[in-house]
Each structure stands twice: as C-alpha cells, then as structure tokens.
Write a protein that holds these residues in place. Structure first.
Motif, mmCIF file in Angstrom:
data_model
loop_
_atom_site.group_PDB
_atom_site.id
_atom_site.type_symbol
_atom_site.label_atom_id
_atom_site.label_comp_id
_atom_site.label_asym_id
_atom_site.label_seq_id
_atom_site.Cartn_x
_atom_site.Cartn_y
_atom_site.Cartn_z
ATOM 1 N N UNK A 179 65.560 38.895 16.689
ATOM 2 C CA UNK A 179 65.564 38.090 17.912
ATOM 3 C C UNK A 179 65.063 36.665 17.621
ATOM 4 N N UNK A 180 64.028 36.572 16.799
ATOM 5 C CA UNK A 180 63.479 35.263 16.432
ATOM 6 C C UNK A 180 64.507 34.440 15.646
ATOM 7 N N UNK A 181 65.168 35.060 14.688
ATOM 8 C CA UNK A 181 66.163 34.360 13.871
ATOM 9 C C UNK A 181 67.360 33.942 14.723
ATOM 10 N N UNK A 182 67.735 34.772 15.686
ATOM 11 C CA UNK A 182 68.847 34.439 16.579
ATOM 12 C C UNK A 182 68.579 33.116 17.299
ATOM 13 N N UNK A 205 81.225 30.831 16.327
ATOM 14 C CA UNK A 205 81.565 32.197 15.955
ATOM 15 C C UNK A 205 81.151 32.499 14.514
ATOM 16 N N UNK A 206 81.288 31.515 13.628
ATOM 17 C CA UNK A 206 80.838 31.708 12.242
ATOM 18 C C UNK A 206 79.334 31.956 12.183
ATOM 19 N N UNK A 207 78.604 31.222 12.998
ATOM 20 C CA UNK A 207 77.155 31.397 13.032
ATOM 21 C C UNK A 207 76.783 32.789 13.549
ATOM 22 N N UNK A 227 77.366 35.203 10.737
ATOM 23 C CA UNK A 227 76.275 35.106 9.760
ATOM 24 C C UNK A 227 75.051 35.870 10.260
ATOM 25 N N UNK A 228 74.761 35.727 11.552
ATOM 26 C CA UNK A 228 73.619 36.443 12.137
ATOM 27 C C UNK A 228 73.836 37.955 12.084
ATOM 28 N N UNK A 229 75.013 38.414 12.481
ATOM 29 C CA UNK A 229 75.305 39.856 12.467
ATOM 30 C C UNK A 229 75.227 40.399 11.046
ATOM 31 N N UNK A 230 75.804 39.664 10.087
ATOM 32 C CA UNK A 230 75.759 40.087 8.689
ATOM 33 C C UNK A 230 74.323 40.138 8.177
ATOM 34 N N UNK A 231 73.523 39.177 8.576
ATOM 35 C CA UNK A 231 72.110 39.144 8.198
ATOM 36 C C UNK A 231 71.382 40.398 8.672
ATOM 37 N N UNK A 268 80.183 45.912 5.499
ATOM 38 C CA UNK A 268 78.777 46.346 5.593
ATOM 39 C C UNK A 268 78.594 47.330 6.738
ATOM 40 N N UNK A 269 79.299 47.107 7.831
ATOM 41 C CA UNK A 269 79.194 48.008 8.978
ATOM 42 C C UNK A 269 79.666 49.410 8.594
#
Length: 467
Positions: A92-95, A116-118, A121-125, A183-184
């Motif tokens: 949540x903090x990184x988001x 959308x790219x960001x 990146x967040x989901x992959x993280x 990864x999912x």
C-alpha cells in the motif's frame, strides 16, 4: 541422487540456467520486435521492480528458509500471517509512492511515465514479493524437485509469452504484461503444490527472533539489489533509454555466468554448514575448484563474445560487445566474494554485514556518479569491479571473519587471465577476421574443457548431515 556438490549445483541451478538460456536464444527475436529505447525503458522498470520487491518481501525468503520447517502447526500459520501483513502494508505504501513519483516525474521531464505500465510494475512487484513467501515453503516442505521443475517451466514460458504479445503489439506494456502473467501462473501453481503438503516441527513462533533476522536480511537484500540494478538506472538517467537498451541486451549474454555461479554457491552452503567441524584442506580444495571453474567460464565467454554475440543480437548492439570481458570480471569477483562469505558465515556470527553493505553501497553510488560522467558506460562497469573488490576486502579484513586459514591459488587464475589478454590481443591484431573467429572457437573450447574438469571434481565433495 547423492548429495554431492556437482549434482546439487545442477539441481539448484537448472531452472535458472534453463530460463536464462531460453532468454538468450529468444533475444534476437525480441530485439527485432521492439526498439532500443523501449527495451531500455523495460530495463529501467525491471530495475525499479527488483529493488521494490525486495523491500516489500520484508526478508520473508531467508526467514522462512530458516524457521518455517521447525515450527509447529500454529507457528507456521503465525509466521505466514506475520509476513502477509507486512507485504500488504508495504504494498500500500509503495502504491502511493509510485503514483507520487509518476506525478512529479511527468511534471518535470519530457518523457511521460504511462499509467498502465506503472500499474503493471506495481503488480509485478507485489507478485515477486508474494513468490518469496510461497517459494521457500515449497522447498522446505520437501517439494524442491517439483518446485525446480515448475521454475524451469515458468522461466522458459515467460520469454516465449513475451514474444507472442510483442508480435501482436510491440510495446513496453506487452512485455510487462507477459512477465506479470507468467509470475501469476507460477504463484498459483506453487500454492497448489503446498496444499498437498502437511508437515511441521515442534518449535513455537517467536516474533522477535523472526523480526530481527528478517529485517537484517531485508536490508542486505535491498543493498545488494540496489547495487546490482544500479547500472541500468544510472545509464538510463545519464545516457538515455537507447543506450540502456543496448547495454541491457549485451548484459543478457553474461548473466548466464552469474546464474551458474549462484547455483554453485547455493549447492556449497549445505556441504559447509552441515559439517560438525570445518576441515580447511577440503574447503580450500573446494573453493579453488569453484573459483577456477567460474574464471574459466568467464574467460571462455569473453573469447566467444563476438562469435556468439554477433550471431544473437542485431548489428546496432555490437558496439558494447567489447565490454563483455570487464562485465564478466565483475561477476567472477562477486562470485569469489559469495563463496568466501559462506565459509566466513560458518566460522562467525559476528560479522557486521550491515556495516559492509552501507560502506559498499555509498561507495558504489559515488563511484558510479563520478565514473559515468568521466568515462561514460564503461565507467559504470568499472564501478562494479571496484565495489565487488572492496566488498571482498571488507570481509577478509573484518576482525570477526576468521578467514586466515583460507588459501586460494591465485597463480592459476592470473595465468588464465594473462593468457586471455595476450591471446585476445594477438587474435585482434595479427589474424584475419575469419582466422580470429576460428582461433576464438578453438581456444574457448579448450578453456571450457578446463572448466568441465574442475567442475567434475565437485562430485568428490559430499554433503553430510551433522552428527
């Protein structure tokens, strides 16, 4: 299968090496589907993701490897709950941080970060952080082989999925989406493996112990990832996305060596840690075989940088093939550090790795900033060689490391490196292009033969359980 280091290296490193080989083999198709600038942007995104994933994971992987198998059933539930909470809070903090970063970046720079790219990146993280929670449970549960097969399949599937999505839509978004999907799939498959496993120990969950251990390892992980991916971030910031793309493409040719050496280090750990008393005669032989094997692989790859590099990557990327030997040297030095640190960890729990990490991280960033402005891209590569060398010096001269009995035969290594430098000079200046190609093939096969001889000797080192 006997628990010798030769078999364990193949076992532990198989999935990573197979995945990296597939990545290298698909690299020419990938580079034909995406331009250099977009590939550079992808490298920068992945660098950010790698660092943030370590932060969000909160040291879950090493902590679970150490504690999970010895906990009773309620303790296992508690430790997983503890890390799940930390991953959620930090995610949540990184988001929030990422979206503040996007707003400020787009406000002050001409290049605009796509929303959308960001998000991808967040989901992959987050997915990579979750994998650090699921993956060690699978291994500790005795599903190491199934987990290795799963990792091999995923690491082979990901680059192929990347090509499929890029074929229909050549963009940074397609690349990130493919990696996220792979990864999912891996996480769901790992969870399925764990559901069929019931095991537990006798110890209770002690949060203070887990918290102290995980925080220490989390800091070390962040510092190591920050150094390891700083090259892509510095090159992108100072030299642009196109140069980052060219450099990242050439780097893929060398990373096979890094994965091989990492699996070797992983295999050596149980051999050393499971000994009741360390025998330096055997340990010195083991370290010399391992370091010489790594050096031989690096030299062979450096000889073949033109032969293989020009066959794999497009012509516009060839300009940085001359940097392969220096990149390989950094990998060899860092591999030596990892190998020696295993012995140091056995001998002492008092080594101040956090202090070492702070020193090397500050030094690395300062040297990177100075060298990239003075020498350009080669300055970044030199900074890694300097940083890794300083890292070894800090460990060896640490008063608590107790490495006085370590005896590395540097003469063989220096002879090999000197032979490489002389041969490479002669091939470049006194042979025709065709003659140089043939000579490099011939001598690289000889060096690979030396590497195989040294690597095969590792079968003599059998891991034994503590009495």
């Amino acid at each position: 299968m006997k628990k010798n280091i030769l078999n364990n290296t193949i076992f532990y490193g198989g999935s990573q090496v197979i995945g990296k080989f597939v990545t290298v083999l698909t690299l020419p198709f990938l580079l034909s589907l995406i331009d250099k600038e977009d590939y550079g942007v992808i490298a920068i995104y992945l660098g950010i993701q790698q660092i943030l994933s370590i932060y969000i994971s909160s040291g879950a992987r090493p902590a679970l490897n150490k504690y999970y198998g010895n906990l009773n059933l309620s303790g296992q539930v508690e430790i997983l709950k503890y890390f799940r909470k930390r991953i959620v809070y930090k995610s949540f903090f990184i988001f929030i941080v990422l979206f503040i970063f996007r707003f400020l970046f787009n406000l002050n720079f001409s290049y605009q970060v796509d929303l959308f790219n960001l998000i991808l990146v967040f989901v992959l993280t987050v997915l990579v952080a979750i994998d650090s929670l699921v993956d060690p449970v699978t291994i500790v549960a005795g599903k190491a082989y199934a987990n290795s097969v799963l990792a091999s399949m995923n690491s082979s599937f990901a680059p192929i999925l990347v090509l499929i999505l890029l074929y229909y839509n050549s963009s940074v978004t397609s690349y990130l989406l493919a990696i996220t999907i792979s990864y999912l799939i891996k996480i769901f498959a790992s969870i399925s493996l764990n559901k069929r496993t019931i095991f537990y120990g006798e110890n209770s969950f002690v949060q203070s112990d887990v918290e102290l251990y995980s925080k220490r390892n989390n800091f070390l992980g962040i510092s190591q990832k920050s150094i390891r991916w700083s090259d892509r971030l510095f090159v992108g910031l100072f030299l642009g996305a196109s140069v980052t793309g060219e450099y990242h493409a050439v780097l893929q040719l060398v990373l096979v060596l890094e994965y091989l050496t990492s699996s070797l280090v992983t295999a050596i750990k149980p051999y050393i840690f499971n000994q009741k008393k360390i025998h330096y005669g055997n340990i010195n032989n083991l370290l010399n075989h391992a370091i010489y094997t790594t050096t031989c692989l690096g030299v062979a790859g450096s000889f073949l940088r033109y032969n293989l590099g020009q066959a794999i990557i497009p012509r516009e990327y060839w300009v940085y093939l001359d940097y392969v030997p220096l990149i390989a040297l950094g990998v060899i030095i860092n591999s030596g550090y990892k190998l020696i640190s295993v012995v140091a960890d056995y001998e002492s729990n008092e080594i101040n790795y956090i202090k070492h990490s702070i020193i090397t991280m500050i030094l690395h960033f300062i040297v990177c900033f100075i060298f990239i402005n003075l020498f350009g891209l080669i300055g970044i590569i030199l900074s890694f060689v300097i940083t890794f060398t300083v890292n070894i010096a800090l460990l060896v001269y640490d008063k608590n490391s107790d490495l006085g009995s370590i005896d590395i035969d540097f003469s063989r290594i220096f002879i090999l490196l000197a032979g490489y430098l002389l041969s490479d000079y002669l091939f470049a200046n006194f042979l025709s292009f065709a003659g140089g190609v043939q000579a490099r093939w011939l001598i690289s096969f000889f060096v690979l033969w030396l590497a195989l001889i040294e690597f095969y000797k590792l079968k003599n080192f059998v891991s034994k359980e503590k009495n």
